[in-house]
Design an enzyme around this catalytic site. Structure first.
Site, mmCIF file in Angstrom:
data_model
loop_
_atom_site.group_PDB
_atom_site.id
_atom_site.type_symbol
_atom_site.label_atom_id
_atom_site.label_comp_id
_atom_site.label_asym_id
_atom_site.label_seq_id
_atom_site.Cartn_x
_atom_site.Cartn_y
_atom_site.Cartn_z
ATOM 1 N N GLY A 64 0.636 -1.236 -0.103
ATOM 2 C CA GLY A 64 -0.079 -0.041 0.145
ATOM 3 C C GLY A 64 0.750 1.348 0.148
ATOM 4 O O GLY A 64 2.132 1.121 0.072
ATOM 5 N N ASP A 105 6.071 -2.394 1.917
ATOM 6 C CA ASP A 105 6.893 -3.747 1.893
ATOM 7 C C ASP A 105 8.257 -3.664 0.711
ATOM 8 O O ASP A 105 9.109 -4.265 1.095
ATOM 9 C CB ASP A 105 6.101 -4.946 1.492
ATOM 10 C CG ASP A 105 5.070 -4.737 0.491
ATOM 11 O OD1 ASP A 105 5.418 -3.654 -0.319
ATOM 12 O OD2 ASP A 105 4.383 -5.604 -0.158
ATOM 13 N N HIS A 158 3.894 2.465 -10.404
ATOM 14 C CA HIS A 158 2.791 3.213 -11.198
ATOM 15 C C HIS A 158 3.236 4.158 -12.088
ATOM 16 O O HIS A 158 2.567 5.238 -12.317
ATOM 17 C CB HIS A 158 1.947 3.633 -9.987
ATOM 18 C CG HIS A 158 1.265 2.297 -9.347
ATOM 19 N ND1 HIS A 158 0.202 1.718 -10.194
ATOM 20 C CD2 HIS A 158 1.447 1.897 -8.139
ATOM 21 C CE1 HIS A 158 0.151 0.665 -9.265
ATOM 22 N NE2 HIS A 158 0.484 0.697 -8.147
ATOM 23 N N CYS A 175 0.604 1.468 -16.798
ATOM 24 C CA CYS A 175 1.575 1.387 -15.696
ATOM 25 C C CYS A 175 2.747 0.282 -15.870
ATOM 26 O O CYS A 175 2.489 -0.835 -16.369
ATOM 27 C CB CYS A 175 1.160 1.431 -14.211
ATOM 28 S SG CYS A 175 0.119 2.694 -13.635
#
Length: 291
Positions: A64, A105, A158, A175
């Site tokens: 995230g 991460d 991205h 992306c």
């Protein structure tokens, strides 16, 4: 002696480990990811702390967009439903009485490679994790390039590779992640109606024209992506990890040959030393290095 706990949160499993100063894991526990995630995570960590009261700090690496200062999940995809908006640091510090640090991460994996692995001894590092998605971690003079007002700094997956291309989970098209990940290879294999796995793709490229075409597109896209990153960061070394890197012996030479015509300067490219351990090692380093 005080210990640090590393926690690596993925869509299907969570890994919890005590990481020694030399990178050894003196305790290592793997559990399935269960929802709702936060109360489950808190319960599991409190159980570990009860058995290991010497733990002084907890580092969390998670999927995230993360605000690493507040330890807040700004945005997570449906890989972790309900995780968006969770103030992980505040809640866990209150529940455990320990210092908690939280980061993406892929940033944690980059820390592990810089401290113990393929990028040890370098100060300007870009790490790519080619797994289910495409993660990226950047260290600049030993410091992570992370955060930003929307938690999106160093979200290499991205960046746009093919404008108007395949729709990404972020909602945009083209992306990096949609061309340079295990999921991207699965899609291309399915579109070509091949009966092989991504792991078999690069071996099949030696004899199958469709597999060879997919391999050629992959190595071309990766070379373009790396040259773009070099223009932005002029890194000393680029480390490639994640599940797709397991097959690197079959495609790395092809990719580096294509990169020669695109790079601004010679670049040291290395395959990551750590596989599934990178996330939990780096998560512990969030509190080892910052304490």
């Amino acid at each position: 002696m005080a210990k640090e706990l590393g926690v690596d949160i993925g869509g299907t499993k969570i890994r919890i480990a005590i990481v020694e100063q030399d990178g050894r894991l003196s305790f290592d526990k793997k559990i399935p990811t269960e929802l709702p995630l936060y109360p489950y995570l808190e319960q599991q960590l409190l159980g570990v702390l009860a058995d290991h009261p010497e733990i002084e700090a907890i580092g969390i690496g998670t999927h995230g967009f993360i605000d690493p200062v507040k330890g807040y999940v700004i945005y997570a995809t449906e890989t972790l439903p309900g995780w968006t908006g969770t103030p992980v640091k505040r809640l866990l510090e209150k529940a455990t009485g320990r210092r908690v640090e939280v980061d993406n991460d892929a940033n944690c994996a980059a820390l592990a490679e810089a401290k113990f692995g393929a990028a040890k001894g370098y100060s300007r590092i870009v790490c790519l994790t080619l797994g289910t998605g495409l993660g990226g971690g950047i260290l600049w003079d030993g410091k992570l390039l992370n955060g930003g007002p929307h938690g999106g700094a160093a979200e290499i997956g991205h960046m746009i590779l093919h404008p108007g291309g395949v729709r990404c989970t972020c909602g945009r098209r083209g992306c990096f992640e949609q061309y340079l990940s295990g999921t991207a290879l699965k899609r291309k294999i399915w579109e070509a109606e091949l009966k092989i796995s991504p792991q078999q793709l690069f071996e099949s490229a030696q004899s199958d024209k469709q597999a060879a075409r997919i391999s050629d597109e992959f190595t071309t896209d990766l070379a373009v992506a790396i040259s773009t990153l070099q223009a932005a960061f002029d890194m000393e070394v680029l480390v490639i990890g994640g599940g797709v890197s397991d097959s690197a012996p079959l495609w790395i030479d092809q990719m580096t040959e294509k990169l020669k015509g695109l790079q601004l300067h010679p670049l040291d490219i290395r395959i990551a030393h750590f596989g599934n351990e990178a996330g939990v090692l780096g998560a512990a380093l969030l509190v080892q290095d910052n304490g």
